[in-house]
Write an enzyme that holds these catalytic residues in place. Structure first.
Site, PDB file in Angstrom:
ATOM      1  CE1 TYR A  99      24.826 -24.354  82.439  1.00  0.00           C
ATOM      2  CE2 TYR A  99      22.914 -24.952  80.859  1.00  0.00           C
ATOM      3  CZ  TYR A  99      23.820 -24.582  81.814  1.00  0.00           C
ATOM      4  OH  TYR A  99      23.021 -25.242  83.295  1.00  0.00           O
ATOM      5  CB  ALA A 100      26.714 -27.614  75.136  1.00  0.00           C
ATOM      6  N   GLY A 107      12.756 -23.015 109.539  1.00  0.00           N
ATOM      7  CA  GLY A 107      12.279 -22.723 110.973  1.00  0.00           C
ATOM      8  C   GLY A 107      12.363 -24.362 111.750  1.00  0.00           C
ATOM      9  CB  VAL A 111      31.510 -25.469  95.339  1.00  0.00           C
ATOM     10  CG1 VAL A 111      30.878 -25.732  96.871  1.00  0.00           C
ATOM     11  CG2 VAL A 111      30.887 -24.949  94.510  1.00  0.00           C
TER      12      VAL A 111
HETATM   13  N1  LIG Z   1      17.158 -23.067  86.896  1.00  0.00           N
HETATM   14  C1  LIG Z   1      17.780 -23.234  84.721  1.00  0.00           C
HETATM   15  O1  LIG Z   1      16.321 -22.491  84.046  1.00  0.00           O
HETATM   16  C2  LIG Z   1      18.079 -24.626  84.398  1.00  0.00           C
HETATM   17  C3  LIG Z   1      17.663 -24.874  84.020  1.00  0.00           C
HETATM   18  C4  LIG Z   1      18.910 -25.949  83.751  1.00  0.00           C
HETATM   19  C5  LIG Z   1      20.114 -26.521  84.864  1.00  0.00           C
HETATM   20  N2  LIG Z   1      19.919 -25.570  85.538  1.00  0.00           N
HETATM   21  C6  LIG Z   1      21.170 -26.233  86.392  1.00  0.00           C
HETATM   22  O2  LIG Z   1      21.227 -26.405  87.902  1.00  0.00           O
HETATM   23  C7  LIG Z   1      20.970 -26.104  89.058  1.00  0.00           C
HETATM   24  C8  LIG Z   1      20.290 -24.530  90.103  1.00  0.00           C
HETATM   25  O3  LIG Z   1      20.534 -23.725  88.806  1.00  0.00           O
HETATM   26  P1  LIG Z   1      19.604 -22.546  89.751  1.00  0.00           P
HETATM   27  O4  LIG Z   1      19.022 -21.991  88.663  1.00  0.00           O
HETATM   28  O5  LIG Z   1      18.531 -22.515  90.978  1.00  0.00           O
HETATM   29  O6  LIG Z   1      21.250 -21.488  90.126  1.00  0.00           O
HETATM   30  P2  LIG Z   1      20.726 -20.499  91.021  1.00  0.00           P
HETATM   31  O7  LIG Z   1      22.078 -19.251  90.088  1.00  0.00           O
HETATM   32  O8  LIG Z   1      19.540 -19.984  91.344  1.00  0.00           O
HETATM   33  O9  LIG Z   1      21.556 -20.845  92.505  1.00  0.00           O
HETATM   34  C9  LIG Z   1      23.031 -21.326  92.407  1.00  0.00           C
HETATM   35  C10 LIG Z   1      23.077 -20.718  93.780  1.00  0.00           C
HETATM   36  O10 LIG Z   1      24.872 -21.181  93.591  1.00  0.00           O
HETATM   37  C11 LIG Z   1      25.571 -20.270  94.695  1.00  0.00           C
HETATM   38  N3  LIG Z   1      27.014 -20.083  94.057  1.00  0.00           N
HETATM   39  C12 LIG Z   1      27.367 -19.806  92.714  1.00  0.00           C
HETATM   40  N4  LIG Z   1      28.738 -20.487  92.727  1.00  0.00           N
HETATM   41  C13 LIG Z   1      29.179 -20.750  94.088  1.00  0.00           C
HETATM   42  C14 LIG Z   1      30.031 -20.823  94.359  1.00  0.00           C
HETATM   43  N5  LIG Z   1      31.335 -20.499  93.308  1.00  0.00           N
HETATM   44  N6  LIG Z   1      30.482 -21.796  94.977  1.00  0.00           N
HETATM   45  C15 LIG Z   1      29.312 -22.065  96.204  1.00  0.00           C
HETATM   46  N7  LIG Z   1      28.138 -20.934  96.050  1.00  0.00           N
HETATM   47  C16 LIG Z   1      27.910 -21.107  94.352  1.00  0.00           C
HETATM   48  C17 LIG Z   1      24.619 -18.947  94.148  1.00  0.00           C
HETATM   49  O11 LIG Z   1      25.282 -18.135  95.188  1.00  0.00           O
HETATM   50  C18 LIG Z   1      22.800 -19.306  94.520  1.00  0.00           C
HETATM   51  O12 LIG Z   1      23.438 -19.202  95.599  1.00  0.00           O
HETATM   52  C19 LIG Z   1      23.126 -25.040  88.361  1.00  0.00           C
HETATM   53  O13 LIG Z   1      23.919 -25.913  88.242  1.00  0.00           O
HETATM   54  C20 LIG Z   1      21.740 -24.795  86.525  1.00  0.00           C
HETATM   55  O14 LIG Z   1      23.107 -24.963  85.778  1.00  0.00           O
HETATM   56  C21 LIG Z   1      19.468 -24.517  85.760  1.00  0.00           C
END
Ligand SMILES: NC(=O)c1ccc[n+]([C@@H]2O[C@H](COP(=O)([O-])OP(=O)(O)OC[C@H]3O[C@@H](n4cnc5c(N)ncnc54)[C@H](O)[C@@H]3O)[C@@H](O)[C@H]2O)c1
Length: 259
Positions: free
Chosen positions: A162-163, A52, A64
């Site tokens: 992942y780790a 908004g 990316v």
């Molecule tokens: N949610 C959790 O529990 C958690 C825990 C630890 C770390 N993380 C990290 O936090 C970050 C965000 O997590 P989240 O759960 O909010 O993620 P999410 O999966 O909800 O959102 C990720 C976004 O990235 C976009 N995306 C994926 N691949 C892409 C690409 N190649 N190019 C452009 N966009 C792309 C997706 O479309 C999505 O909108 C991540 O790096 C994740 O590893 C999350």
């Protein structure tokens, strides 16, 4: 209200959902101008419109992992808003986005190792590589990366790939912070514990009560995080409260891992 200068230009990857979108929501009322870049272009445009704030936020379709697209993303940000003040890298994940959620080395396919490394670590490298010249041209700025408790300690839900990738983000963040300090660019990271983004909520909802309790008993606060709680840590690093902090990874995990 965050002490954050009106009009700062912030590029957020993964802005369509989860942590990226939550960060944009916190930044919208403090006058930031934002580009939400996401592979899901429609989702990014919707997330930008939902803020908004009119033309102060735009959604951009970007993969990316594709260097020319990443370069184009930074060029488009500077073309639209005249400069770049900060880059927030949130793209990543242990499963989904074409990556199987293998948890043991026996289950882990070599292609999934590569995909996880690319999604979580190479993406950060590419986006930083493209953004740093624009931040330098701006006289400095901020970079905030996303690690995970998996990269700080070990992971219940993710696997070794992942780790390793998320520990890589911590090392990359430190090294960039060291190399860019003289350019007035701070580089920090947040390391979330399991948090209820849309992606994780969908996985969490499918788990049995018993397996949820298995996860929750290990978290001293006995709940998962909310994406707003992660976004608050990102906004701290972006704000004028964090002018002298660089190379730091901030754990946001309900006490799951304490350094
Ligand atoms: N949610 C959790 O529990 C958690 C825990 C630890 C770390 N993380 C990290 O936090 C970050 C965000 O997590 P989240 O759960 O909010 O993620 P999410 O999966 O909800 O959102 C990720 C976004 O990235 C976009 N995306 C994926 N691949 C892409 C690409 N190649 N190019 C452009 N966009 C792309 C997706 O479309 C999505 O909108 C991540 O790096 C994740 O590893 C999350």
């Amino acid at each position: 209200m965050l002490p954050f200068t009106e009009g700062k230009v912030i590029l957020i990857t993964g802005g369509a959902l989860g942590l990226g979108r939550a960060t944009a929501k916190l930044l919208a009322p403090v006058g930031a101008r934002m580009v939400l870049a996401d592979r899901d272009g429609e989702g990014a445009r919707r997330a930008a419109a939902e803020l908004g704030v009119g033309d102060r936020a735009v959604g951009l379709e970007v993969n990316v992992l594709d260097w020319p697209q990443v370069q184009g993303m930074v060029e488009e940000t500077v073309r639209r808003f005249g400069r770049l003040d900060a880059l927030v890298n949130t793209v990543g994940g242990s499963s989904g986005h074409g990556v199987k959620g293998a948890r043991t080395i026996e289950e882990l396919e070599i292609a999934d190792w590569d995909r996880t490394m690319e999604l979580n670590l190479k993406s950060v490298f590419l986006c930083c590589r493209a953004a740093i010249p624009a931040l330098r041209a701006n006289g400095g700025g901020r970079i905030v990366n996303t690690s995970s408790v998996a990269g700080r300690s070990q992971s219940q839900l993710g696997g070794p790939q992942y780790a390793a990738a998320k520990a890589g983000v911590v090392g990359f963040t430190r090294q960039l912070a060291f190399q860019l300090a003289a350019d007035n660019i701070t580089v920090n990271a947040v390391a979330p514990g399991p948090s209820l983004s849309e992606r994780v909520t969908a996985i969490w909802d499918k788990r049995s009560e018993e397996s949820r309790q298995e996860v929750l008993t290990r978290i001293p606060m006995h709940r998962l995080g909310e994406v707003d709680e992660l976004a608050a840590a990102v906004c701290y690093f972006l704000s004028d409260l964090a002018t002298y902090t660089t190379g730091h990874t901030l754990d946001v995990n309900g006490g799951l891992y304490m350094d």
